[in-house]
Design an enzyme around this catalytic site. Structure first.
Site, PDB file in Angstrom:
ATOM      1  CE1 TYR A 177      -3.129   3.035   0.682  1.00 20.28           C
ATOM      2  CE2 TYR A 177      -2.115   3.227   3.061  1.00 20.28           C
ATOM      3  CZ  TYR A 177      -2.914   3.737   1.951  1.00 20.28           C
ATOM      4  OH  TYR A 177      -3.593   4.930   2.054  1.00 20.28           O
TER       5      TYR A 177
ATOM      6  CE  LYS B 281      -3.239   6.105  -1.558  1.00 22.40           C
ATOM      7  NZ  LYS B 281      -3.992   7.414  -2.097  1.00 22.40           N
TER       8      LYS B 281
ATOM      9  CG  ASN C 173      -4.169   6.307  12.259  1.00 23.40           C
ATOM     10  OD1 ASN C 173      -3.071   6.503  12.175  1.00 23.40           O
ATOM     11  ND2 ASN C 173      -4.708   5.194  12.648  1.00 23.40           N
TER      12      ASN C 173
ATOM     13  CB  ILE D 180      -5.448  -4.618  22.739  1.00 24.69           C
ATOM     14  CG1 ILE D 180      -6.565  -3.787  23.265  1.00 24.69           C
ATOM     15  CG2 ILE D 180      -4.438  -3.567  22.586  1.00 24.69           C
ATOM     16  CD1 ILE D 180      -6.457  -3.548  24.821  1.00 24.69           C
TER      17      ILE D 180
ATOM     18  CG  ASP E  35      -0.321  -2.439  13.297  1.00 24.15           C
ATOM     19  OD1 ASP E  35      -0.714  -2.082  12.238  1.00 24.15           O
ATOM     20  OD2 ASP E  35      -0.976  -2.925  14.149  1.00 24.15           O
TER      21      ASP E  35
HETATM   22  N1  UDP Z   1      -6.063  -1.899  16.434  1.00 18.33           N
HETATM   23  C1  UDP Z   1      -6.275  -2.680  17.385  1.00 18.33           C
HETATM   24  N2  UDP Z   1      -7.411  -3.560  17.385  1.00 18.33           N
HETATM   25  C2  UDP Z   1      -8.208  -3.471  16.338  1.00 18.33           C
HETATM   26  C3  UDP Z   1      -8.021  -2.577  15.183  1.00 18.33           C
HETATM   27  C4  UDP Z   1      -6.714  -1.578  15.381  1.00 18.33           C
HETATM   28  O1  UDP Z   1      -5.456  -2.906  18.615  1.00 18.33           O
HETATM   29  O2  UDP Z   1      -9.333  -4.169  16.074  1.00 18.33           O
HETATM   30  C5  UDP Z   1      -4.664  -1.109  16.703  1.00 18.33           C
HETATM   31  C6  UDP Z   1      -3.894  -1.213  15.561  1.00 18.33           C
HETATM   32  O3  UDP Z   1      -2.853  -2.232  15.768  1.00 18.33           O
HETATM   33  C7  UDP Z   1      -3.169   0.167  15.423  1.00 18.33           C
HETATM   34  C8  UDP Z   1      -4.145   1.257  15.879  1.00 18.33           C
HETATM   35  O4  UDP Z   1      -5.266   0.465  16.333  1.00 18.33           O
HETATM   36  O5  UDP Z   1      -2.118   0.339  16.208  1.00 18.33           O
HETATM   37  C9  UDP Z   1      -4.952   1.926  14.671  1.00 18.33           C
HETATM   38  O6  UDP Z   1      -5.209   0.910  13.717  1.00 18.33           O
HETATM   39  P1  UDP Z   1      -6.245   1.321  12.509  1.00 18.33           P
HETATM   40  O7  UDP Z   1      -6.285  -0.033  11.830  1.00 18.33           O
HETATM   41  O8  UDP Z   1      -7.196   1.998  12.971  1.00 18.33           O
HETATM   42  O9  UDP Z   1      -5.150   2.227  11.573  1.00 18.33           O
HETATM   43  P2  UDP Z   1      -3.693   2.259  11.227  1.00 18.33           P
HETATM   44  O10 UDP Z   1      -2.777   2.780  12.016  1.00 18.33           O
HETATM   45  O11 UDP Z   1      -3.415   0.551  10.930  1.00 18.33           O
HETATM   46  O12 UDP Z   1      -3.799   2.772   9.886  1.00 18.33           O
END
Ligand code: UDP
Length: 330
Positions: free
Chosen positions: A143, A147, A172, A209, A286
């Protein structure tokens, strides 16, 4: 300010639909092209929507002429990191090839204004935080690679053909329109705030989490959540400030980081309900801590986020989810 005839690609998507609304409120003439693969017809006025795929070059060619388009705001893209790892071909097709078709059509029709929806995923694992715009761009997934490829293509076109372009790298995106009638609706949902609110609504048994052993204050990942209406505002400001002399390259974030646990606690406070959580393994790819150095957008664009705090971001999301528990499908 000059009113423009603007084509918004991906205009029926989450950030696209908020931007269409603000462009209309700002007096521009707006059309949205969207193939509705993830966008929602109900998220924007019927008269704006042109259903179609950007890769359909003859249709795009026709639309640019018929509507005498003067500027493009380009959102249309696939935007899920795990999906991009499983299916990079889809990402190169939808993000890179479709964007190259768009650039070629802009060139053929002499359209010289473009605002591009980019992402902090182009930075990968940054050496230092907060992340400023000079941070080396080393994406760690397909991804981010797609971009970044499009960013480069845009800058090369801008330099060669004297275009005014803006690359907006957001952190975000979160929250929903203050009216409560447009908001975030992805199927399946993978983003933290909607997932937490779906758990509040009883649509999920719990929130997982992903990782509690990160080198962050509470062990969970830290992100810079930025309100979707503030993102829309930045696109409109950028569009109105484009200059062929200098590309605009800006991070869009609040500069404030919030952990996964903090997001959950904020949602509990706002909804008055507790959210069952399950501590799970880290989600591959992540980064532990992504927070923007966000001054440049303020200086260059005069951008002033209206909803900079997590409380108001989560409140607006709750307002949307509570009123539309099934999103647009009702
Ligand atoms: N996250 C989580 N549980 C979930 C979805 C996301 O713990 O069910 C965490 C994810 O690991 C990241 C943060 O929340 O650290 C934000 O995730 P999201 O997918 O919203 O956005 P990203 O940062 O991946 O673009």
């Amino acid at each position: 300010m000059k009113q423009m005839r603007v084509l918004v690609t991906g205009g029926a998507g989450y950030i696209g639909s908020h931007t269409v609304r603000l462009l209309l409120e700002s007096g521009h003439q707006v059309w949205a092209i969207d193939n509705l693969s993830t966008g929602h017809r109900q998220s924007l006025p019927d008269e704006c929507l042109l259903v179609g795929d950007l890769r359909d070059e003859s249709r795009l060619d026709h639309l640019l002429v018929v509507h005498q388009i003067e500027a493009i705001v380009h959102f249309a893209a696939s935007a899920l990191v795990p999906e991009s790892v499983r299916n990079p071909a889809l990402y190169y097709r939808n993000n890179v090839i479709a964007s190259l078709v768009l650039l070629e059509q802009m060139r053929r029709h002499g359209i010289k204004k473009l605002v591009f929806s980019s992402t902090c995923a182009t930075y990968g694992l940054p050496d230092r935080v907060p992340i400023d715009e000079e941070t080396p761009q080393r994406p760690i997934n397909p991804y981010g690679n797609t971009k970044l490829a499009v960013e480069r293509a845009i800058l090369d076109h801008a330099a060669a053909y004297s275009w005014g372009v803006a690359l907006l790298r957001y952190f975000n995106a979160a929250g929903a329109h203050r009216s409560g009638d447009i908001g975030e609706d992805h199927t399946p949902e993978s983003h933290l705030i909607p997932i937490v609110l779906q758990a509040v609504l009883g649509q999920r048994p719990h929130v997982q989490i992903y990782g509690t052993d990160y080198p962050t204050p509470d062990g969970t990942c830290v992100r810079d959540y930025v309100h979707v209406e503030d993102l829309a505002q930045a696109h409109v400001l950028a569009l109105e400030r484009l200059s062929e002399n200098q590309p605009i390259v800006c991070n869009l974030g609040t500069g404030q980081g919030h952990s996964v646990r903090e997001v959950i606690q904020t949602a509990e406070r706002i909804t008055g309900q507790s959210v069952p959580v399950v501590e799970a393994a880290r989600r591959p790819g992540d980064p532990p801590f992504l927070v923007a150095q966000a001054d440049r957008a303020r200086q260059l664009l005069g951008w002033q986020p209206e909803f900079p705090d997590l409380e108001s971001i989560v409140s607006s999301a709750w307002n949307w989810h509570r009123r539309h528990p099934r999103g647009y499908h009702e």
